[in-house]
Scaffold this motif. Structure first.
Motif, mmCIF file in Angstrom:
data_model
loop_
_atom_site.group_PDB
_atom_site.id
_atom_site.type_symbol
_atom_site.label_atom_id
_atom_site.label_comp_id
_atom_site.label_asym_id
_atom_site.label_seq_id
_atom_site.Cartn_x
_atom_site.Cartn_y
_atom_site.Cartn_z
ATOM 1 N N ALA A 216 0.847 -1.203 0.000
ATOM 2 C CA ALA A 216 0.000 0.000 0.000
ATOM 3 C C ALA A 216 0.875 1.243 0.000
ATOM 4 O O ALA A 216 1.909 1.298 0.667
ATOM 5 N N GLU A 217 0.459 2.246 -0.748
ATOM 6 C CA GLU A 217 1.231 3.482 -0.856
ATOM 7 C C GLU A 217 1.510 4.107 0.506
ATOM 8 O O GLU A 217 2.591 4.632 0.766
ATOM 9 N N LYS A 218 0.532 4.016 1.412
ATOM 10 C CA LYS A 218 0.689 4.634 2.732
ATOM 11 C C LYS A 218 1.783 3.954 3.559
ATOM 12 O O LYS A 218 2.303 4.533 4.520
ATOM 13 N N ASP A 219 2.140 2.732 3.194
ATOM 14 C CA ASP A 219 3.157 1.976 3.932
ATOM 15 C C ASP A 219 4.552 2.132 3.344
ATOM 16 O O ASP A 219 5.506 1.526 3.836
ATOM 17 N N LEU A 220 4.655 2.939 2.277
ATOM 18 C CA LEU A 220 5.935 3.063 1.591
ATOM 19 C C LEU A 220 6.503 4.476 1.685
ATOM 20 O O LEU A 220 5.764 5.472 1.614
ATOM 21 N N ARG A 221 7.823 4.556 1.861
ATOM 22 C CA ARG A 221 8.507 5.842 1.750
ATOM 23 C C ARG A 221 9.512 5.709 0.612
ATOM 24 O O ARG A 221 10.376 4.820 0.623
ATOM 25 N N ILE A 222 9.381 6.575 -0.383
ATOM 26 C CA ILE A 222 10.242 6.535 -1.559
ATOM 27 C C ILE A 222 11.243 7.684 -1.484
ATOM 28 O O ILE A 222 10.856 8.853 -1.420
ATOM 29 N N ASP A 223 12.523 7.345 -1.455
ATOM 30 C CA ASP A 223 13.580 8.358 -1.465
ATOM 31 C C ASP A 223 14.391 8.216 -2.748
ATOM 32 O O ASP A 223 14.654 7.097 -3.211
ATOM 33 N N THR A 224 14.791 9.335 -3.315
ATOM 34 C CA THR A 224 15.639 9.307 -4.508
ATOM 35 C C THR A 224 16.963 9.990 -4.190
ATOM 36 O O THR A 224 17.037 10.882 -3.338
ATOM 37 N N PHE A 225 18.004 9.542 -4.884
ATOM 38 C CA PHE A 225 19.328 10.127 -4.663
ATOM 39 C C PHE A 225 20.176 9.925 -5.907
ATOM 40 O O PHE A 225 19.806 9.160 -6.811
ATOM 41 N N CYS A 226 21.311 10.599 -5.952
ATOM 42 C CA CYS A 226 22.196 10.467 -7.109
ATOM 43 C C CYS A 226 22.860 9.103 -7.098
ATOM 44 O O CYS A 226 23.425 8.690 -6.079
ATOM 45 N N SER A 227 22.807 8.438 -8.225
ATOM 46 C CA SER A 227 23.405 7.114 -8.307
ATOM 47 C C SER A 227 24.922 7.203 -8.305
ATOM 48 O O SER A 227 25.511 8.129 -8.828
ATOM 49 N N SER A 228 25.554 6.208 -7.675
ATOM 50 C CA SER A 228 27.012 6.105 -7.691
ATOM 51 C C SER A 228 27.447 4.861 -8.424
ATOM 52 O O SER A 228 28.605 4.486 -8.401
ATOM 53 N N GLY A 229 26.475 4.200 -9.060
ATOM 54 C CA GLY A 229 26.768 2.933 -9.735
ATOM 55 C C GLY A 229 27.245 3.133 -11.151
ATOM 56 O O GLY A 229 27.503 4.259 -11.589
ATOM 57 N N PRO A 230 27.376 2.049 -11.913
ATOM 58 C CA PRO A 230 27.827 2.133 -13.303
ATOM 59 C C PRO A 230 26.784 2.806 -14.176
ATOM 60 O O PRO A 230 25.620 2.905 -13.811
ATOM 61 N N GLY A 231 27.194 3.277 -15.331
ATOM 62 C CA GLY A 231 26.231 3.875 -16.243
ATOM 63 C C GLY A 231 26.721 5.142 -16.875
ATOM 64 O O GLY A 231 26.025 5.770 -17.659
ATOM 65 N N GLY A 232 27.891 5.606 -16.539
ATOM 66 C CA GLY A 232 28.412 6.802 -17.182
ATOM 67 C C GLY A 232 28.195 8.052 -16.364
ATOM 68 O O GLY A 232 27.738 8.015 -15.228
ATOM 69 N N GLN A 233 28.488 9.189 -16.965
ATOM 70 C CA GLN A 233 28.469 10.457 -16.253
ATOM 71 C C GLN A 233 27.088 10.816 -15.734
ATOM 72 O O GLN A 233 26.928 11.355 -14.646
ATOM 73 N N GLY A 234 26.053 10.455 -16.518
ATOM 74 C CA GLY A 234 24.702 10.874 -16.171
ATOM 75 C C GLY A 234 24.217 10.373 -14.837
ATOM 76 O O GLY A 234 23.410 11.023 -14.174
#
Length: 359
Positions: A216-234
């Motif tokens: 359920a949406e109410k049970d979730l907290r979504i956080d976003t951050f800058c990736s440090s993984g593979p994939g290039g400069q972007g």
């Protein structure tokens, strides 16, 4: 056993007829389900037919053995001995196939590897284990997808999680959960001393829509951050990485491999469902008093299951006391050298339990 085999044969024949019908051919979901069931029955039915054919030949061979022609009698005696030997083998093979199946055996898996004890060397070994599983998956025709990774400062990974998809993945990989110990001279060791380090592995069967795990949406907290993984400069300039926290329990998963935030979120939700399924299964087993097979990792990272001794080119699986001096082959992905021994021992113990129940 005979009644059960006849029922399986009957169902196998029924499925073959259904698969040839136009109605089933046009129903993709039903076609997939029946094809899967047909494949699960095929081996045992094939062995059952071989067993029936051999049993039917026994009376004729016994008669031929009484022949006045010495050559014919000798030939019949040899064939009879061979038939009896094969019948005994078939009985054992069929018993194994009739053992209760692990309901998760056909599932894909989520694997998490962490450098645990030993600092940089533990992280380097975690990377070695990841590559071992990569090569093993390739040999099986499975597909690997890295979901999240934190590289170690000296190489390897302090943590890496990845998914493996393919045929019967969990049936092989379920034996890998636990502590993996390495004994070798680290590249970071200037004095040439052997060091013992530990990386931990956790293997979980992947959750599917059939598991009915609602987020359920109410049970979730979504956080976003800058990736440090593979994939290039972007990946370092956009907030594409996602961390999903399940608020009721505090469990969380992260994914930063894909460039798209949407893809990373979808993967993270899939991983969270898998984690919650594993917890639900463990709680149900505890409530029902179910006892896990001792050879299947319990998920406890402190459980030491295997040692990789590089100086002696030796791998030892402590659960069955099995040792093989082919570490170089195992670490390059020939993991069946160990896993097949675990499967064989697991089957022996299950057969022993089945016989005990009958007694």
């Amino acid at each position: 056993m005979l009644d059960r085999l006849k029922l399986m044969e009957s169902r196998y024949n029924e499925i073959n007829e259904l698969l040839s019908s136009p109605e089933i051919a046009s129903d993709v979901k039903k076609l997939t389900e029946l094809s899967k069931e047909q494949k699960s029955l095929e081996k045992v039915v094939t062995l059952f037919h071989e067993q029936q054919k051999l049993e039917a030949s026994i009376p004729d061979l016994r008669e031929m053995k009484k022949s006045d022609d010495a050559e014919i009698a000798l030939m019949a005696e040899e064939e009879l001995a061979e038939a009896n030997k094969r019948l005994a083998e078939l009985a054992d093979e069929i018993k194994v196939l009739l053992l209760p199946k692990d309901p998760n055996d056909e599932r894909n898996v989520l694997v998490e590897i962490k450098g645990a004890v030993g600092g940089d060397e533990a992280n380097i070994f975690a990377g070695d284990l990841f590559r071992m599983y990569q090569h093993y998956a390739e040999s099986k025709g499975w597909k690997i997808q890295v979901d999240d990774a934190t590289p170690g400062t000296a190489g390897g990974y302090s943590n890496i999680s990845f998914s493996i998809s393919g045929e019967m993945v969990y049936s092989f990989m379920k034996y890998e959960s636990g502590g993996h110990r390495v004994q070798r001279i680290p590249v970071t060791e200037s004095n040439g001393r052997i060091q013992t380090s530990i990386a931990t592995v956790l293997v979980s069967p992947e959750a599917t829509d059939d598991d009915d795990i609602e987020l359920a949406e109410k049970d979730l907290r979504i956080d976003t951050f800058c990736s440090s993984g593979p994939g290039g400069q972007g990946v370092n300039t956009t907030y594409s990485a996602v961390r999903v926290t399940y608020i009721p329990t505090g469990d969380f998963v992260a994914c930063q491999i894909a460039r798209s935030q949407h893809e990373n979120k979808a993967t993270a939700l899939r991983l969270l469902k898998t984690k919650l399924k594993a917890q639900r299964d463990a709680e149900r087993e505890a409530k029902e008093g179910a006892v896990r097979q001792s050879l299947v990792g319990s998920g406890e990272r402190a459980e030491k299951i295997r040692t990789y001794n590089y100086p002696q080119n030796r791998v030892t699986d402590h659960r069955i006391g099995f040792t093989i001096n082919r570490l170089d082959a195992v670490i390059e992905g020939k993991l069946d050298l160990v896993i097949q021994e675990l499967i064989n021992e697991d089957q022996k113990r299950k057969l022993s339990n089945e016989e005990s129940v009958r007694l």
